[in-house]
Design an enzyme around this catalytic site. Structure first.
Site, PDB file in Angstrom:
ATOM      1  N   GLU A 175     104.561  40.584 -40.611  1.00  0.00           N
ATOM      2  CA  GLU A 175     105.431  40.240 -39.459  1.00  0.00           C
ATOM      3  C   GLU A 175     105.176  41.161 -38.262  1.00  0.00           C
ATOM      4  OE1 GLU A 175     109.539  39.877 -40.780  1.00  0.00           O
ATOM      5  OE2 GLU A 175     109.061  38.090 -41.928  1.00  0.00           O
ATOM      6  N   GLU A 294     106.735  33.955 -47.332  1.00  0.00           N
ATOM      7  CA  GLU A 294     108.161  34.309 -47.453  1.00  0.00           C
ATOM      8  C   GLU A 294     108.964  33.072 -47.103  1.00  0.00           C
ATOM      9  OE1 GLU A 294     109.808  37.869 -45.752  1.00  0.00           O
ATOM     10  OE2 GLU A 294     107.890  38.933 -45.909  1.00  0.00           O
TER      11      GLU A 294
END
Ligand code: AHR
Length: 509
Positions: A175, A294
């Site tokens: 991320e 995710e």
């Protein structure tokens, strides 16, 4: 007049793609009680000789998880992997800046590789591109995959692992577009760093498969430009781009909450388009696939966790992100699995985030008690068990249901998977309408003469029903009422239900 039943056609030859079993992956981060108290708990009655919980291992094996991402997540962006190997009593404790906890490093990289072997799974390793970079990623890869004769591979041998770990899947950071990420980057900065790191890593081990960081979710302000720009840098070196997405019912509007699988579908289509745009621009022949590494429901614990991290920092393995899942959460997880299967042509890896204690299907009691199955355990288990084979494209006409945030959406979402090894067909179908049962009429071309072998349904009068260590209120029930006549399957999908209808040739037991 709008039909009040759903009509579906499936054809043995309308193939989406073979389902890559890696879409049933999961994730263990050094976060909260995922590692300590979760998979590793020396002294617990269920601990084995390495301190791994045998009851948790049994549940992980039951889920059939082919790949587990490790060690983060946000945690990885400040992680020094060398701290986590070698003699345990010489490993330093470190401040984990992602979750403001104290990492003791009692459990580290080599232990995770051993645990993964016992769990019948493969490791997907993430490298730190937050506070570190090319050199450390290469050192870590050498430690894991190089046979020996150089500093870090010899270190692994000295630490008792003669054979290389041979870790095949590697994430280039986590991320990196997110302002919360330690060392977060602009798309140009990340694209260059990821490409340079990937190039160097492939010099060490050309057989590895690399995942370039996509956006942290589909609502990030830089999405989808991030995908296009970063892939222009990494295209030549990587195999996947990552997608992350969590949903929550913050508004307490279940009908709208259940429509979020449509957002996931749109997100996948946009990222696929960005990958194909870059491929075309590069005049490339390589297709970049999607690693949805995710995904889950996550919102129950948010406020409590923010306060805990602010007010009680630097604790060892405090309870964080311990969402207790409800029946409606299990419905959305089931729908998200249908969405992943419907994109089997491009989503080749996916990780339910996470696996134990932290936004997880498996929980362990905090006081040395048992491990237990959350509501979301069951849709994952059934999809992992019966969703392997070839995904078939259903043509589906469904009644609509009105939602506050998504407009009128299809009440029924579905996919079919044909397992060529057993010749069985499984239909996964959710009825998202909270008020109405919906009859499903499905023509299953090429499956004439099949019979319903098993009809399992997740349904519950109480949308907020939860499981606990004391008992399970939410688990699949066996239905007896689905029928197959010739090529026509008829089954009533109860309101707010997620269904698995297994069919086999009539002469088969
Ligand atoms: O899974 C929990 C966290 O969610 C991960 O650490 C991070 O990557 C994401 O924001």
């Amino acid at each position: 007049m709008e039909k009040q039943h759903a009509v579906m056609t499936v054809d043995r030859d309308f193939v989406i793609a073979p389902v890559d079993k890696r879409i049933f992956g999961s994730f263990i981060e050094h976060l909260g009680r995922a590692v300590y108290d979760g998979i590793y708990c020396p002294g617990h009655p269920q601990a084995d000789e390495q301190g791994f919980r045998k009851d948790v291992l049994r549940l992980v094996r039951e889920l059939g998880v082919p790949v587990v991402r490790y060690p983060g997540g946000n945690f990885v962006s400040n992680f020094r992997w060398e701290d986590s190997v070698g003699p345990v009593d010489q490993r330093p404790a470190r401040l984990d800046l992602a979750w403001r906890t104290l990492e003791t490093n009692r459990f580290g990289l080599d232990e995770f590789v051993d645990w993964a072997r016992k769990a019948d799974t493969q490791v997907m390793m993430a490298v730190n591109l937050g506070t570190r970079g090319i050199a450390d990623a290469c050192n870590l890869l050498e430690y894991c995959n190089h046979p020996g004769g150089a500093l870090y591979s010899d270190m692994r041998i000295k630490n008792g692992h003669k054979d290389p770990h041979n870790i095949k899947y590697w994430c280039l950071g986590n991320e990196m577009d997110g302002p919360w990420q330690v060392g977060h980057k602009t798309m140009e900065e990340y694209g260059r760093l990821a490409a340079e790191t990937a190039m160097a890593m492939k010099q060490i081990d050309p057989s590895i498969q690399l995942v370039s960081c996509g956006s942290s979710n589909g609502k990030m302000p830089t999405f989808p430009q991030w995908e296009a720009t970063t892939l222009e840098h990494t295209y030549n070196f990587v195999d996947f781009i990552s997608l992350h997405q969590y949903y929550g019912n913050e508004k307490g509007d279940t009908q709208d909450f259940l429509a979020y699988s449509d957002d996931m579908d749109a997100f996948i289509r946009s990222v696929t388009a960005a990958c194909d745009f870059v491929q075309a621009k590069k005049r490339g022949t390589k297709q970049i696939n999607l690693s949805f590494d995710e995904w889950n429901v996550w919102y129950h614990s948010n406020q409590k966790d923010d306060e805990r991290m602010r007010d009680e920092p630097w604790k060892v393995a405090p309870p964080l992100l311990e969402d207790h899942y409800t029946f409606e959460d299990a419905l959305l997880v089931g729908e998200m699995l249908i969405t992943l299967l419907r994109h089997a042509d491009r989503v080749k890896m996916a990780c339910l985030a996470q696996l134990v204690n932290v936004i997880a299907p498996i929980m362990t009691d905090a006081n040395g008690g048992p491990a237990w199955r959350q509501t979301i355990y069951y849709p994952f288990l059934l999809a992992s068990r019966y969703g392997r084979g070839t995904a078939l494209q259903p043509l589906l006409r469904s009644p609509k249901v009105e939602t506050s945030g998504h407009g009128a959406v299809d009440a029924v979402v579905a996919v079919a998977v044909h397992d060529e090894t057993t010749d069985e067909l499984t239909v996964f179908a959710a009825n998202r309408d909270l008020q109405k049962d919906i009859p499903l009429e499905a023509t299953l071309r090429g499956f004439e003469g099949y019979r319903v072998k098993e009809f399992l349904s997740l349904e519950n009068e109480d949308l907020l029903a939860e499981n606990s260590a004391a008992g399970e209120k939410v688990r699949p029930i066996a239905r007896q009422d689905g029928v197959m006549d010739g090529a026509c399957l008829q089954a009533v999908l109860h309101k707010a239900s997620w269904n698995v209808i297994r069919l086999c040739p009539a002469d088969r037991a």
